[in-house]
Design a protein around this motif. Structure first.
Motif, PDB file in Angstrom:
ATOM      1  N   SER A   1       0.840  -1.211   0.000  1.00  0.00           N
ATOM      2  CA  SER A   1       0.000   0.000   0.000  1.00  0.00           C
ATOM      3  C   SER A   1       0.874   1.261   0.000  1.00  0.00           C
ATOM      4  O   SER A   1       0.384   2.350  -0.262  1.00  0.00           O
ATOM      5  N   SER A   2       2.154   1.114   0.290  1.00  0.00           N
ATOM      6  CA  SER A   2       3.060   2.256   0.211  1.00  0.00           C
ATOM      7  C   SER A   2       4.093   2.024  -0.899  1.00  0.00           C
ATOM      8  O   SER A   2       4.793   1.010  -0.895  1.00  0.00           O
TER       9      SER A   2
ATOM     10  N   THR B   1      -3.470   4.257  10.533  1.00  0.00           N
ATOM     11  CA  THR B   1      -2.367   3.333  10.810  1.00  0.00           C
ATOM     12  C   THR B   1      -2.651   2.544  12.098  1.00  0.00           C
ATOM     13  O   THR B   1      -3.483   2.958  12.909  1.00  0.00           O
ATOM     14  N   SER B   2      -1.915   1.465  12.255  1.00  0.00           N
ATOM     15  CA  SER B   2      -2.060   0.705  13.512  1.00  0.00           C
ATOM     16  C   SER B   2      -1.604   1.581  14.682  1.00  0.00           C
ATOM     17  O   SER B   2      -2.192   1.557  15.761  1.00  0.00           O
TER      18      SER B   2
ATOM     19  N   GLU C   1       6.253  10.523   1.002  1.00  0.00           N
ATOM     20  CA  GLU C   1       5.381   9.999  -0.056  1.00  0.00           C
ATOM     21  C   GLU C   1       4.024  10.720  -0.063  1.00  0.00           C
ATOM     22  O   GLU C   1       3.494  11.085  -1.118  1.00  0.00           O
TER      23      GLU C   1
ATOM     24  N   LYS D   1       2.317  13.494  -2.947  1.00  0.00           N
ATOM     25  CA  LYS D   1       1.097  13.324  -3.747  1.00  0.00           C
ATOM     26  C   LYS D   1      -0.033  14.260  -3.306  1.00  0.00           C
ATOM     27  O   LYS D   1      -1.009  14.411  -4.023  1.00  0.00           O
TER      28      LYS D   1
ATOM     29  N   ALA E   1      -4.581   8.664   7.092  1.00  0.00           N
ATOM     30  CA  ALA E   1      -4.044   7.308   7.224  1.00  0.00           C
ATOM     31  C   ALA E   1      -4.400   6.669   8.581  1.00  0.00           C
ATOM     32  O   ALA E   1      -3.956   7.136   9.633  1.00  0.00           O
TER      33      ALA E   1
HETATM   34  P1  TMP Z   1       1.946   1.815   8.452  1.00  0.00           P
HETATM   35  O1  TMP Z   1       2.274   3.099   9.107  1.00  0.00           O
HETATM   36  O2  TMP Z   1       1.739   0.704   9.422  1.00  0.00           O
HETATM   37  O3  TMP Z   1       2.887   1.507   7.310  1.00  0.00           O
HETATM   38  O4  TMP Z   1       0.486   1.989   7.793  1.00  0.00           O
HETATM   39  C1  TMP Z   1       0.298   2.830   6.769  1.00  0.00           C
HETATM   40  C2  TMP Z   1      -1.177   3.118   6.556  1.00  0.00           C
HETATM   41  O5  TMP Z   1      -1.275   4.343   5.865  1.00  0.00           O
HETATM   42  C3  TMP Z   1      -1.918   2.083   5.707  1.00  0.00           C
HETATM   43  O6  TMP Z   1      -3.208   1.875   6.236  1.00  0.00           O
HETATM   44  C4  TMP Z   1      -2.029   2.739   4.338  1.00  0.00           C
HETATM   45  C5  TMP Z   1      -2.074   4.201   4.710  1.00  0.00           C
HETATM   46  N1  TMP Z   1      -1.545   5.091   3.680  1.00  0.00           N
HETATM   47  C6  TMP Z   1      -2.406   5.993   3.069  1.00  0.00           C
HETATM   48  O7  TMP Z   1      -3.588   6.053   3.395  1.00  0.00           O
HETATM   49  N2  TMP Z   1      -1.894   6.804   2.104  1.00  0.00           N
HETATM   50  C7  TMP Z   1      -0.590   6.752   1.721  1.00  0.00           C
HETATM   51  O8  TMP Z   1      -0.189   7.502   0.837  1.00  0.00           O
HETATM   52  C8  TMP Z   1       0.284   5.831   2.379  1.00  0.00           C
HETATM   53  C9  TMP Z   1       1.729   5.758   2.007  1.00  0.00           C
HETATM   54  C10 TMP Z   1      -0.226   5.025   3.365  1.00  0.00           C
END
Ligand code: TMP
Ligand code: ZN
Length: 424
Positions: A91-92, A336-337, A399, A403, A334
């Protein structure tokens, strides 16, 4: 800061494993941060699942002997990793590039001498790393109990074993596939509470001249950046080189090298082998020295860390309250966890953050664990810019900013809170 979750959900408990002594060296643990009852960090749920939501008691502790940071209580693995697990590495874009580069680097440095090296990845998720390894000519096997990501890896043509990794799984793989030249893991070893069983399994599955390389969020980065949101159910441990050196040697392995990397808000990549004659690298020795200087082996550091995190949380709370009072709209960017910990600690709900956008289709239409904030698509974000967006995925800042340039051009603001609370 109090949590509203303590009492109402105390009865609705997840099955857990619990310890009062260090999982590595058996010394009685010292707790330094009690978060109260918490939902699963990746337990995104549909509105009709709210009544059945389950909780566990999140308490972070440190061992006063080996200074390994660990959870007193951890939900059982199948509560965390299952067919609905919503995290997909790809997803990234940045993470995809990170794993492709990692595969190339490891291949060049350590594997290019073998004609058809055998590579195993523990927690292979959607196969981002292994696919790159396969393209470089390795025979690959992924180990991934979460069905969604495992299915994606299979679609890339990878072989995936969906069992949890332990000495039994290791023995059965060894019988069917033989020993591995490389065992790799990213953001997976810290998820497994029985740390010695992981290392025993790895030792038995490695070729005598093979390598075990893994990376996980680094305790020193969490300390330095006060990223308290790194503490949640899946992170049974926040490792450092001192702890890994010890655990490795107790299980017939040697930590010979380490590298600090930027992923996940700051991680450490550990290089281990079974050859005890191999010298420790200069980079590893300086990392060990830096850990000592930072006071990682002094209990006072943990007390100070707790106070500094509380101050940072208070600052963020004040900022959000102030913005709300000034009628500014706020949303999250986002789901995130890590954000599960933060939302819980600040007791945030839809009255302050009405929605969070996330690019993962499996999260959209669901609610955040515990705080029940709706998750929407990036399209919704683009069509409904809030005045301010909290960047929960601060580890993907570059990132995301690349965008979402239009957001700031429209006069909107980003809020970040790691390593300090600020408007960007
Ligand atoms: P992480 O911090 O555990 O890697 O989780 C990243 C989360 O962020 C995942 O649910 C996807 C989301 N995300 C976005 O919504 N947009 C983005 O551009 C990116 C890079 C991640
Ligand atoms: Zn210990």
């Amino acid at each position: 800061m109090s949590s509203t979750f303590d009492k109402p959900h105390a009865l609705n408990r997840l099955p857990v494993t619990r310890t009062e002594t260090c999982r590595a060296c058996k010394t009685p643990l010292i707790s330094f941060f009690d978060f109260g009852m918490m939902p699963l960090a990746n337990g995104f749920l549909f509105p009709n699942q709210v009544a059945d939501e389950k909780f566990y008691h999140l308490v972070s502790a440190v061992c006063p002997s080996c200074f390994l940071v660990q959870l007193l209580e951890q939900p059982m693995p199948d509560s965390m990793f299952h067919d609905q697990y919503p995290f997909f590495t790809s997803s990234s874009k940045e993470m995809t590039v990170h794993f492709q580069k990692t595969a190339l680097e490891i291949h060049k440095k350590l594997l290019s001498f073998s004609p058809n090296p055998f590579v195993i990845e523990i927690g292979s998720n959607d196969g981002t790393f292994l696919h790159a390894m396969q393209q470089l000519g390795s025979k690959c096997l992924g180990i991934e109990p979460s069905q969604g990501p495992a299915q994606r890896a299979k679609q890339l043509g990878l072989e995936v074993d969906s069992r949890f990794f332990n000495p039994q799984t290791a023995a059965s793989i060894q019988q069917t596939h033989g020993n591995a030249d490389l065992i790799y893991a990213a953001n997976a070893i810290c998820h497994i509470s029985d740390i010695h069983s992981v290392f025993t399994g790895i030792k038995s599955l490695l070729q005598p001249d093979g390598f075990f390389i893994f990376e996980d969020p680094y305790w020193l980065d969490v300390l330095e950046k006060k990223s308290i949101d790194q503490i949640y159910d899946e992170h049974a441990y926040l490792f450092h080189a001192h702890a890994i050196e010890k655990i490795a040697s107790q299980n017939g392995l040697k930590l010979f090298h380490a590298e600090r990397i930027n992923t996940h808000g700051g991680s450490l990549r550990y290089f281990l082998c079974a050859d005890h004659q191999r010298e420790q690298s200069k980079e590893l020795l300086s990392i060990l020295e830096k850990e000592q200087e930072t006071g990682l082996n002094q209990l006072e550091t943990y007390h100070e860390f707790r106070l500094a995190c509380l101050e940072q949380l208070n600052q963020l709370h004040r900022l959000l309250t102030d913005l709300t009072m000034r009628q500014k709209s706020i949303a999250g960017y986002a789901a995130t966890s890590k954000s599960t910990t933060l939302l819980h600690l600040l007791n945030l709900n839809t009255s302050i953050i009405p929605w969070i956008c996330d690019s993962t289709p499996e999260k959209q239409g669901k609610l955040t664990p515990g705080t029940h904030i709706p998750i929407v698509s990036p399209k919704f974000f683009h069509e409904n810019y809030p005045d301010c967006a909290i960047l929960f995925a601060y580890n993907h800042e570059k990132e995301i900013f690349e965008k979402e340039t239009d957001f700031r051009l429209q006069g909107k603001q980003w809020i970040s809170y790691v390593p300090s609370v600020r408007i960007l």
